[in-house]
Scaffold this motif. Structure first.
Motif, PDB file in Angstrom:
ATOM      1  N   GLU A 176       0.797  -1.237  -0.060  1.00  0.00           N
ATOM      2  CA  GLU A 176       0.272  -0.066   0.066  1.00  0.00           C
ATOM      3  C   GLU A 176       0.837   1.246   0.046  1.00  0.00           C
ATOM      4  OE1 GLU A 176      -3.455  -0.431   2.635  1.00  0.00           O
ATOM      5  OE2 GLU A 176      -3.010  -2.462   2.894  1.00  0.00           O
ATOM      6  N   VAL A 177       2.250   1.054   0.339  1.00  0.00           N
ATOM      7  CA  VAL A 177       3.087   2.118   0.158  1.00  0.00           C
ATOM      8  C   VAL A 177       3.790   2.130  -1.037  1.00  0.00           C
ATOM      9  CG1 VAL A 177       5.202   3.303   1.260  1.00  0.00           C
ATOM     10  CG2 VAL A 177       3.581   2.214   2.717  1.00  0.00           C
ATOM     11  N   GLU A 178       3.965   0.935  -1.631  1.00  0.00           N
ATOM     12  CA  GLU A 178       4.815   0.873  -2.839  1.00  0.00           C
ATOM     13  C   GLU A 178       4.026   1.348  -4.011  1.00  0.00           C
ATOM     14  OE1 GLU A 178       6.902  -2.476  -5.663  1.00  0.00           O
ATOM     15  OE2 GLU A 178       6.230  -3.210  -3.745  1.00  0.00           O
ATOM     16  N   ILE A 179       2.734   0.973  -4.107  1.00  0.00           N
ATOM     17  CA  ILE A 179       1.964   1.427  -5.161  1.00  0.00           C
ATOM     18  C   ILE A 179       2.141   2.895  -5.366  1.00  0.00           C
ATOM     19  CG2 ILE A 179      -0.341   1.677  -6.035  1.00  0.00           C
ATOM     20  CD1 ILE A 179       0.610  -0.962  -6.847  1.00  0.00           C
ATOM     21  N   PRO A 180       1.552   3.850  -4.403  1.00  0.00           N
ATOM     22  CA  PRO A 180       1.807   5.164  -4.804  1.00  0.00           C
ATOM     23  C   PRO A 180       3.287   5.734  -5.149  1.00  0.00           C
ATOM     24  CG  PRO A 180       1.359   5.090  -2.534  1.00  0.00           C
ATOM     25  CD  PRO A 180       1.209   3.493  -3.020  1.00  0.00           C
TER      26      PRO A 180
ATOM     27  N   VAL B 141       5.521   3.971  -6.908  1.00  0.00           N
ATOM     28  CA  VAL B 141       5.631   3.583  -8.363  1.00  0.00           C
ATOM     29  C   VAL B 141       4.972   4.746  -9.389  1.00  0.00           C
ATOM     30  CG1 VAL B 141       5.038   1.889 -10.222  1.00  0.00           C
ATOM     31  CG2 VAL B 141       5.807   1.377  -7.762  1.00  0.00           C
ATOM     32  N   ILE B 142       3.727   5.041  -9.044  1.00  0.00           N
ATOM     33  CA  ILE B 142       2.953   6.170  -9.687  1.00  0.00           C
ATOM     34  C   ILE B 142       3.908   7.450  -9.752  1.00  0.00           C
ATOM     35  CG2 ILE B 142       0.920   7.532  -9.837  1.00  0.00           C
ATOM     36  CD1 ILE B 142       0.474   4.700 -10.604  1.00  0.00           C
ATOM     37  N   ALA B 143       4.303   7.867  -8.546  1.00  0.00           N
ATOM     38  CA  ALA B 143       5.084   9.096  -8.475  1.00  0.00           C
ATOM     39  C   ALA B 143       6.192   8.981  -9.184  1.00  0.00           C
ATOM     40  CB  ALA B 143       5.363   9.381  -6.885  1.00  0.00           C
ATOM     41  N   ASP B 144       6.910   7.919  -9.193  1.00  0.00           N
ATOM     42  CA  ASP B 144       8.050   7.814 -10.199  1.00  0.00           C
ATOM     43  C   ASP B 144       7.546   7.697 -11.500  1.00  0.00           C
ATOM     44  OD1 ASP B 144      10.797   7.303 -10.655  1.00  0.00           O
ATOM     45  OD2 ASP B 144      10.635   5.273 -10.729  1.00  0.00           O
TER      46      ASP B 144
ATOM     47  N   GLY C  47       6.280  15.084   0.601  1.00  0.00           N
ATOM     48  CA  GLY C  47       5.533  15.924   0.200  1.00  0.00           C
ATOM     49  C   GLY C  47       4.391  15.324  -0.906  1.00  0.00           C
ATOM     50  N   LEU C  48       4.684  14.003  -1.116  1.00  0.00           N
ATOM     51  CA  LEU C  48       3.744  13.356  -1.995  1.00  0.00           C
ATOM     52  C   LEU C  48       2.311  12.965  -1.652  1.00  0.00           C
ATOM     53  CD1 LEU C  48       3.000  11.857  -4.596  1.00  0.00           C
ATOM     54  CD2 LEU C  48       4.212   9.877  -3.606  1.00  0.00           C
ATOM     55  N   VAL C  49       2.260  12.647  -0.155  1.00  0.00           N
ATOM     56  CA  VAL C  49       1.331  11.892   0.380  1.00  0.00           C
ATOM     57  C   VAL C  49       0.603  12.832   1.332  1.00  0.00           C
ATOM     58  CG1 VAL C  49       0.180  10.206   1.676  1.00  0.00           C
ATOM     59  CG2 VAL C  49       1.455   9.676  -0.414  1.00  0.00           C
ATOM     60  N   ILE C  50      -0.833  13.144   1.331  1.00  0.00           N
ATOM     61  CA  ILE C  50      -1.330  13.725   2.194  1.00  0.00           C
ATOM     62  C   ILE C  50      -2.593  13.126   2.748  1.00  0.00           C
ATOM     63  CG2 ILE C  50      -2.668  15.078   0.520  1.00  0.00           C
ATOM     64  CD1 ILE C  50      -2.732  17.467   2.908  1.00  0.00           C
ATOM     65  N   ALA C  51      -2.521  12.837   4.139  1.00  0.00           N
ATOM     66  CA  ALA C  51      -4.002  12.293   4.873  1.00  0.00           C
ATOM     67  C   ALA C  51      -5.037  13.115   4.589  1.00  0.00           C
ATOM     68  CB  ALA C  51      -3.525  11.735   6.028  1.00  0.00           C
TER      69      ALA C  51
ATOM     70  N   VAL D 294      -4.204  -4.305  -4.179  1.00  0.00           N
ATOM     71  CA  VAL D 294      -3.991  -2.875  -4.159  1.00  0.00           C
ATOM     72  C   VAL D 294      -3.697  -2.583  -5.361  1.00  0.00           C
ATOM     73  CG1 VAL D 294      -1.738  -2.909  -3.198  1.00  0.00           C
ATOM     74  CG2 VAL D 294      -3.071  -0.980  -2.785  1.00  0.00           C
ATOM     75  N   GLY D 295      -4.367  -1.446  -5.697  1.00  0.00           N
ATOM     76  CA  GLY D 295      -3.815  -0.733  -7.241  1.00  0.00           C
ATOM     77  C   GLY D 295      -4.292   0.553  -7.385  1.00  0.00           C
ATOM     78  N   LEU D 296      -3.582   1.155  -8.385  1.00  0.00           N
ATOM     79  CA  LEU D 296      -3.855   2.537  -8.831  1.00  0.00           C
ATOM     80  C   LEU D 296      -4.006   2.726 -10.221  1.00  0.00           C
ATOM     81  CD1 LEU D 296      -1.675   4.752  -6.440  1.00  0.00           C
ATOM     82  CD2 LEU D 296      -3.987   5.073  -6.701  1.00  0.00           C
ATOM     83  N   SER D 297      -4.999   3.546 -10.765  1.00  0.00           N
ATOM     84  CA  SER D 297      -5.295   3.715 -12.083  1.00  0.00           C
ATOM     85  C   SER D 297      -5.055   5.198 -12.281  1.00  0.00           C
ATOM     86  CB  SER D 297      -6.608   3.466 -12.264  1.00  0.00           C
ATOM     87  OG  SER D 297      -6.964   3.586 -13.745  1.00  0.00           O
ATOM     88  N   ILE D 298      -4.178   5.274 -13.401  1.00  0.00           N
ATOM     89  CA  ILE D 298      -3.882   6.941 -13.940  1.00  0.00           C
ATOM     90  C   ILE D 298      -4.971   6.846 -15.244  1.00  0.00           C
ATOM     91  CG2 ILE D 298      -2.524   8.214 -15.320  1.00  0.00           C
ATOM     92  CD1 ILE D 298      -0.213   6.676 -14.203  1.00  0.00           C
ATOM     93  N   GLY D 299      -5.925   7.971 -15.081  1.00  0.00           N
ATOM     94  CA  GLY D 299      -6.898   8.529 -16.029  1.00  0.00           C
ATOM     95  C   GLY D 299      -6.140   9.214 -17.125  1.00  0.00           C
TER      96      GLY D 299
END
Length: 441
Positions: free
Chosen positions: A144-148, A150-153, A268-272, A321-326
């Motif tokens: 759940e930490v790795e996925i965001p 990867v997207i940021a990279d 600076g990437l993630v904000i709760a 767990v996954g993320l989708s870029i529109g």
């Protein structure tokens, strides 16, 4: 035949814009593969019972049916176009589980179809780029930490504004609603997900109307949704609201772990953000929404979360767990506004000029020699004055024109006007000119 009209919600890009889209997709593909994700594709259609298993999607699914199908023809009955890539992926995992190695890391870049009202950044036909990590029976929280990350990279290497990823945890929100005494916590989540669209008063009204919340309970839900922080200080703010529930405590701990780990890896990437809910109810843990700084009006350009029960065959469960870029949501508005463009509208780097039609075979041979070394080349479509052929190249952004004149082969940079003798078997264009490049205006 009358002039055709564009269909709202089905964007078609011009060649220069399409170059940008293709290069973005290629960049994402390379970035995902650098992180060990394998590519798959799934079919465009799924059984309706699969598409409608989770979430409020029945009004958005396009049904597949032949124009002249008989009423009792069941060949295509019950099929619909997929509205995202997560539901088809869950089916894919179940169908091929015996042939996959777990944990399974996949990326998928395909079109989807969704029958919603078109507006800026929202389309009825669109591209998505997904990454997911799925395991059998259990999924470690570190994914759940790795996925965001990867997207940021992946996004970092594109000429885009900075992104901020807002994260929450469904357990936190549902546990809070349970602790308040609200019965239908999933409906409460769907209502909170409308906060940016209908405002606090609209959300409070729906909570009272649909989940029979008291005004005080609705106000507590809105106070929770107002909490955000760039570190784990949100935990104390939530606890200060005076609501207790074991699921709430579990969600707080999980979200704090994600935020703290992300802050260490990518400050600076993630904000709760406690108002992030995600309307699709297959999410069970961390949920993410990502916004472009300065373009928040586009909405989330990358969303997703953890799902524990979407894929299950009765014997095994495959949490993921996954993320989708529109991709379309991100690019089409920027392309249409001119914020992103390409340095030229064709791949061609060199135009081989043609003095007369009798020389076409020789010109084709020169083009082949350049192409054999990876230089994109086309031959002039017709013999004409060299000035006219230079205009042909200039209108398309082709940087170089190759002439065969009395003094031998000459390569002309039509931007600077510089013209020099050339050996086509050794000549190399500047790296920046070999292929079109994405530029931000």
């Amino acid at each position: 035949m009358s002039r055709p009209r564009p269909l709202s919600g089905f964007p078609e890009l011009l060649p220069r814009q399409r170059i940008v889209e293709q290069q973005v997709v290629d960049h994402l593909r390379r970035a995902f593969e650098l992180h060990g994700f394998a590519n798959i594709q799934t079919r465009a259609v799924e059984p309706m019972e699969q598409l409608l298993r989770k979430g409020e999607t029945s009004k958005e699914v396009y049904v597949l049916r032949r124009l002249q199908a008989e009423a009792d023809d069941g060949g295509d009955a019950g099929l619909g176009l997929h509205f995202d890539l997560t539901v088809p992926f869950a089916r894919y995992v179940l169908e091929h589980a015996g042939k996959l190695q777990f944990p399974f890391r996949r990326y998928q870049i395909q079109q989807c179809w969704r029958g919603e009202r078109p507006q800026e950044g929202r389309f009825r036909e669109f591209w998505q780029a997904d990454i997911d990590i799925v395991d059998r029976d259990g999924l470690p929280a570190h994914y759940e930490v790795e996925i965001p990350l990867v997207i940021a990279d992946a996004l970092r290497g594109l000429p885009l504004p900075p992104v901020r990823m807002h994260v929450n945890n469904r357990k936190l929100s549902q546990g809070f609603y349970q602790g308040l005494g609200i019965g239908d916590t999933e409906e409460a989540l769907r209502i909170i997900d409308k906060l940016d669209k209908i405002g606090a008063d609209g959300v409070a009204e729906l909570l009272v109307e649909r989940v029979e919340a008291t005004p005080e309970q609705a106000e507590a839900c809105l106070r929770l949704a107002s909490i955000s922080s760039e570190d784990a200080s949100f935990v104390d703010e939530v606890k200060a609201l005076g609501v207790a529930d074991p699921l709430l405590e579990e969600g707080l701990n999980e979200l704090a772990a994600v935020v703290e780990a992300a802050a260490e890896e990518a400050p600076g990437l993630v904000i709760a953000d406690m108002k992030i809910a995600r309307g699709l109810d297959y999410y069970t843990g961390t949920v993410y929404e990502t916004f472009l700084e300065g373009h928040e009006g586009l909405g989330s350009i990358c969303s997703g979360g953890r799902y524990d029960t979407l894929a299950s065959d009765g014997k095994h469960t495959y949490p993921g767990v996954g993320l989708s870029i529109g991709v379309s949501r991100l690019l089409v508005p920027l392309l249409q506004s001119g914020s992103l463009t390409a340095t030229r509208e064709v791949p061609t780097c060199v135009l081989v000029a043609l003095a007369n039609e009798e020389d076409r075979s020789e010109a084709n041979a020169l083009a082949r020699r350049l192409r054999s070394r990876g230089v994109p080349v086309q031959v002039s479509p017709s013999a004409a004055k060299y000035g006219k052929q230079i205009k042909f190249a200039d209108r398309r952004g082709i940087p170089f024109v190759l002439f065969d004149g009395d003094e031998g082969l000459q390569m002309k940079d039509i931007r600077s006007g510089e013209q020099t003798p050339v050996d086509v078997d050794v000549w190399e264009p500047p790296a920046a000119d070999l292929h079109p490049r994405i530029v931000a205006e």
